[in-house]
Design an enzyme around this catalytic site. Structure first.
Site, PDB file in Angstrom:
ATOM      1  CG  HIS A 172      -2.339   0.663   0.816  1.00 49.29           C
ATOM      2  ND1 HIS A 172      -3.362  -0.243   0.619  1.00 49.29           N
ATOM      3  CD2 HIS A 172      -2.635   1.727   0.689  1.00 49.29           C
ATOM      4  CE1 HIS A 172      -4.276   0.524   0.221  1.00 49.29           C
ATOM      5  NE2 HIS A 172      -4.081   1.796   0.334  1.00 49.29           N
ATOM      6  NE  ARG A 175      -0.450   5.659  -0.017  1.00 49.26           N
ATOM      7  CZ  ARG A 175      -1.901   5.779  -0.051  1.00 49.26           C
ATOM      8  NH1 ARG A 175      -2.435   6.977   0.580  1.00 49.26           N
ATOM      9  NH2 ARG A 175      -2.680   4.961  -0.627  1.00 49.26           N
TER      10      ARG A 175
END
Length: 221
Positions: A172, A175
């Protein structure tokens, strides 16, 4: 010699091995340079024109997925909707089935978005489901179903064993949880573990055509 970069993904012909990663929230991610609808329509139309598929996310906001579905309708469903791992399973299934009815090519869940900050800021619950619970959700839809956020050989093998159609090696973008390995680091062992039983895709840190080449060389489809 001009290399042939055509491919297929779940029987869909691709003119290029590059697809658009799912992004929603133009305000959060791009400082409101355009609306979410404008972004969704631009990315779906662009990838349709180059002979590929755009991926869209349902976002942290409650009703933003409807914007994504409308954009996908305009390209006859030639795209993929990735949904957050919402705690409310009925709500999750509702939007998946709505997308399926709209003709979307495939659906999926970004299982790496548990405790995603933007969802927490909106007081929206997310939950880590075990593979049996994920398979139960998968059984409710007829289109291909993908799991995004795979970082271990164990999870990759489970996705294959429980009938998921493809996986995306992803952290991701770093994050959600810092300290995770880069996707290029774990990609080769995951490709080896699934042994061509399902397509392995990858995202993260891809900034150029050379980076695409590197990921393909490491085993991504």
């Amino acid at each position: 010699i001009v290399p042939d970069i055509r491919s297929t993904f779940l029987s869909f012909p691709l003119a290029t091995p590059i697809m658009a990663a799912p992004m929603t929230g133009v305000g959060t991610n791009m400082n409101y340079v355009m609306s979410d609808l404008d972004y969704a329509q631009i990315v779906t139309r662009s990838f349709q024109q180059i002979g590929s598929l755009a991926w869209l996310g349902d976002g942290a906001s409650v009703d933003k997925y409807k914007v994504m579905i409308e954009a996908l309708k305009k390209v006859e469903g030639k795209g993929i909707l990735i949904c957050k791992p919402r705690e409310d399973e009925a709500l999750l299934l509702e939007r998946m089935l709505e997308a399926e009815a709209a003709g979307v090519f495939a659906l999926g869940m970004d299982i790496d978005a548990v405790n995603f900050r933007t969802m927490a800021n909106k007081n929206l619950g997310s939950v880590a489901r075990n593979i049996e619970q994920l398979a139960k959700i998968r059984s409710r839809v007829k289109v291909p179903f993908l799991l995004k956020g795979i970082l271990s050989t164990e999870d990759a093998k489970l996705a294959s064993e429980f009938g998921f159609d493809a996986i995306v090696v992803s952290n991701h973008g770093g994050r959600v949880l810092d300290g995770l390995p880069g996707t290029a680091r774990v990609l080769p062992e995951i490709v080896e573990a699934v042994n061509d039983k399902l397509p392995v895709l990858v995202d993260g840190g891809i900034r150029s055509g050379m980076d695409v080449f590197r990921m393909l060389a490491l085993g991504a489809k």
